[in-house]
Design an enzyme around this catalytic site. Sequence first.
Site, short mmCIF file in Angstrom:
data_model
loop_
_atom_site.label_atom_id
_atom_site.label_comp_id
_atom_site.label_asym_id
_atom_site.label_seq_id
_atom_site.Cartn_x
_atom_site.Cartn_y
_atom_site.Cartn_z
N ASP A 92 -2.46 5.98 -4.07
CA ASP A 92 -1.22 5.61 -3.42
C ASP A 92 -1.47 4.66 -4.10
OD1 ASP A 92 -3.43 3.31 -3.03
OD2 ASP A 92 -2.28 2.77 -1.21
N SER B 51 0.96 -1.52 -0.18
CA SER B 51 -0.04 0.16 -0.20
C SER B 51 0.87 1.81 -0.32
CB SER B 51 -0.95 0.15 1.54
OG SER B 51 -1.90 0.96 1.09
N ASP C 18 -1.56 0.99 -4.25
CA ASP C 18 -2.72 0.45 -5.28
C ASP C 18 -3.31 0.33 -5.30
OD1 ASP C 18 -2.56 0.32 -2.08
OD2 ASP C 18 -3.46 -1.16 -1.98
N ASP D 235 -6.27 2.51 -4.21
CA ASP D 235 -7.28 2.42 -3.27
C ASP D 235 -7.64 3.57 -2.80
OD1 ASP D 235 -5.58 2.02 -1.02
OD2 ASP D 235 -6.00 -0.19 -0.37
#
Length: 459
Positions: free
Chosen positions: A250, A107, A252, A254
């Site tokens: 970010d 993340s 990833d 999400d």
Amino acid sequence: MSLIKSISGIRGTIGGVTGDNLTPIDLARFSAAFATYIAGEVGEGRRPKIVVGRDARISGEMCASIVVGVLEGSGVDVINIGLASTPTVEVAVTGFKADGGIILTASHNPRQWNALKLLGGNGEFLNAEQGAKVLDIAAKEDFNFATVDNLGKTTTADYNKPHIDMVLALPLVDVEAIKARKFKVVVDAVNSVGGVVIPELLRQLGCEVIELNCEPNGEFAHNPEPLKEHLTEISACVAAQKADLGVVVDPDVDRLALVCEDGEMFGEEYTLVAVADYILSKLGGGNTVSNLSSSRALSDVTAIYGGSYEASAVGEVNVVAKMKQNGAVIGGEGNGGIIYPELHYGRDALVGVALFLTYFAAKNMTMSSLRASYPQYYMSKNKAELTPTTDVDAILAKVATKYSEHRVTTIDGVKIDMADGWVHLRKSNTEPIVRIYSEAGTQQRADELAQQLVAELTA
Ligand code: MG
């Protein structure tokens, strides 16, 4: 150097000593444990199928090779979708009718980190009980691998395009209305997988896209957490280019943060507020959920449309559980996480971008005036450092009692809701600290509330 095993997966730094870092041995052990868990869920009679995807971290390909190899060796068929965001892997699991998914991403953590995030056959994160089972299996280490005739097979596939298509096909995404506005948008994807999907999505929405850090090479151009202090580059670029807005995700994808036309932050907390305002206006009201550390503005907006708002414990899996319980039509996290159940129960910045732009297209105002139209709240994020021997739970219990004339919630730390603001205290599981988030109508009051609690905790 660090290795953190939790019910939501395993996260650690690359390189170094096994057991203290996310090394190939640790990756293998954990992948084998997940394969064993999924095989148990599937039962005898057919080979389990698991989707694997990764963000653009430098270690991503190395980690994916190990994970895919171990899954095959465990008798699991793999659909390797390569570079993919967290929400893309989530929708791919259900799209391929797979039994589970593994996302290789740490993340918003810096480049030396990576992690395995685990999904069940519903494309959602494992819950506490399921995650604990995987940890248990990993700890036992007595794996039973497949014989030569039973090895799993891997196929590769792209799911970025299907995911974008699904977002564009949502009834509340008005592609034509967005196209008509010909928005000029700057995108900062911190050189991860967002650089592949977000500009493509925007182009399909007829936007002129200016790409910043959109090479998916894992060389994060700044601290990848989408906070104001890390976003000076896009802030300057949006203003200089006279763009309508900026979009930040970010690594990833999400979390979604927006930037106003003048270079000021729209505010991560207000991504969800704006999208919820849109959804509720279209549906004529509905229930919403965010976590306890998110802005009160969502509750205010929900009340305007006559719906009920509920707060969950921090963590996507908790938000999702509460959304299902509350029949929420929209929800997420104040840190820019949009969960729109119409597509799936997972934080999804692609959905966030498309819903927000539909709403923004109809508003016919600048980002900064839109931002000014919402209830104004300010947050303060602090921590209290305690000694390792402090009984943190006892202190938190004392605080809960002391403030009991206010609305106190204890499902996750202690949250105190007062008339003019709130304070949320959560202890860290890894360090002797308590995180203290507060929110109020002015920055000064938010800071005051936080300082007051820091003083009480450390007195
Ligand atoms: Mg993330």
